[in-house]
Design an enzyme around this catalytic site. Structure first.
Site: not given
Length: 462
Positions: A362, A370, A419
């Site tokens: 993070y 997120h 991601k």
């Protein structure tokens, strides 16, 4: 002679409904203003052409040496049965979570908020917790998706009816561009956004409210008798229950039970504790010096060197004995090297078990955004020691072997949750027989990073 222009507002039936105001969120900038649970003493800037800046720096040093600030050292205990570190003090739990997002609540998803949720359930606390906000958002989004699917199905049915009527009449079908607002030029799928679904749902709720008001007005007319309802309120927490007037139903008198909230709140104890991962616990002990870990059986502080050996032995299953040797590529040391590497670079490192990876990175913390990256730790045996004998080569090959199916699955999951996958290769040094301190041991490891992105043919086409 100047003429005055007059404007007239015309009511618009297609005006968008007003959005509901969002509930106020906590001030996370103030709550998480400290990135780590340590005390920092910044020096004033040095300005070469201003002699007063040197005086301020000297005064800052003197103030620090005369009255140094007290560094808070928190306490935790190691449970050998679960091979994990736990924190039971509420002050320590809040401090470690608010300053660096360390640990996870044993009865919560991430932040230890069981006590607030239990008070809210019993009616002792107003507002909503973070988990309740998350659940509410997910419920609203699920309902909006169902509304969007209903609108798409309705648009498809209307279009099929129009095409069938056009075929029966022998006329040409309607222009494909004249599809209802929000639909696309497809025969199998009609696209609607969640925004339009939300607006349609709000308009439908407004119509239902107006219909209920008209129905109440008709029921209140002199020629009709409105059904009498009885509300029985048992406690401030329980919702109101309606009992319709009927001959077979006994009308109970209104009962109000006011429970002693103060005594109940005092008797309510926090049954949740903060569970630290082994990497987080050792980083707080060795890297920051902000935590001391006690042995759960002997009730004594475990030094950093002994704690490292203890955590490495418990990374095997079953845990190894003290007399047995430790391998340089055990699970804890390779995972901690990557954890220490990214924590030193300023990232907030959390567990990535729910996405099938080792860590999540993070930028500021889970309450702000997120995770941007997901890491996978793979040991690398590039040192010549691991290729000297056939046995060592086979051992190294079995340790770092990964299939293309595994890589494809992990990369697909990370692409689905938006991601970027980072493969971290940890170069394993040869085993050493001499006793080394922790700094010298960690300096023998190297971390190589490689970002992998999923190749999508439709997006990567020339």
């Amino acid at each position: 002679m100047a003429s005055q222009s007059q404007t007239m507002s015309i009511p618009n039936d297609n005006a968008r409904p007003a959005r509901r105001p969002r509930p106020p969120r906590p001030n996370y900038r103030q709550i998480h203003r400290f990135p780590l649970p340590i005390s920092v003493h910044p020096l004033p800037p040095l300005i070469p052409h201003n002699p007063l800046s040197i005086v301020t720096i000297v005064l800052s040093y003197l103030t620090y040496f005369i009255s140094p600030a007290q560094q808070d050292v928190y306490s935790a205990y190691f449970d050998s049965a679960t091979s994990s570190v736990h924190v039971t003090d509420e002050k320590t739990m809040r401090a470690l979570w608010e300053m660096g997002f360390f640990g996870k609540g044993s009865l919560s998803r991430s932040e230890p908020s069981w006590l607030e949720r239990e008070k809210k359930r019993r009616g002792l606390l107003g507002g909503k917790t973070s988990e309740e906000h998350t659940s509410q958002r997910r419920t609203e989004r699920r309902e909006l998706k169902l509304e969007r699917a209903r609108m798409e199905k309705k648009a498809i049915e209307e279009r099929l009816k129009a095409e069938a009527a056009a075929r029966e009449s022998g006329a040409t079908p309607a222009d494909p561009n004249s599809v209802p607002d929000g639909a696309t030029n497809g025969t199998a799928t009609e696209k609607f956004s969640l925004k339009k679904a939300r607006e349609a749902r709000q308009l439908e709720s407004q119509r239902s409210v107006e219909q209920d008001a008209e129905k109440d007005a008709l029921d209140a007319s002199p020629g009709r008798r409105k059904s009498i309802g009885k509300t029985v309120r048992f406690s401030p927490v329980v919702q109101e229950k309606q009992f319709l007037a009927d001959s077979s139903v006994l009308h109970l008198p209104e009962v109000v039970v006011d429970e002693p909230k103060a005594e109940e709140e005092l008797s309510l104890k926090n049954e949740e504790h903060l569970q630290l991962s082994n990497e987080e616990a050792f980083f707080l002990v060795y890297g920051l010096g902000a935590l001391q870990v006690f042995d759960h059986q002997q009730n004594a502080v475990i030094p950093a060197t002994s704690l490292l050996s203890l955590l490495r032995r418990h990374s095997y299953h079953p845990p190894r004995e003290t007399s047995s040797g430790l391998e340089p590529d055990d699970t804890f040391i390779t995972s901690y090297v990557v954890y220490h590497h990214f924590r030193s670079l300023g990232w907030i490192v959390r567990s990535g078990v729910k996405f099938g990876v080792d860590h999540l990175l993070y930028n500021r913390g889970p309450v702000f955004s997120h995770a941007e990256f997901a890491t996978v730790v793979i040991p690398s045996y590039d040192h010549p020691y691991w290729s000297e004998t056939e046995e060592r080569r086979e051992r190294a090959a079995s340790k770092q072997a990964r299939s293309w199916w595994w890589l494809h699955c992990v990369n697909r999951v990370q692409a689905q949750v938006k991601k970027s996958l980072v493969v971290c290769y940890v170069e394993i040094p040869p085993p050493s027989s001499t006793e080394e301190d922790i700094g010298a041991l960690l300096s023998r490891y190297r971390v190589r990073e490689m970002v992998i992105k999923r190749w999508v043919p439709n997006r990567s086409r020339d």
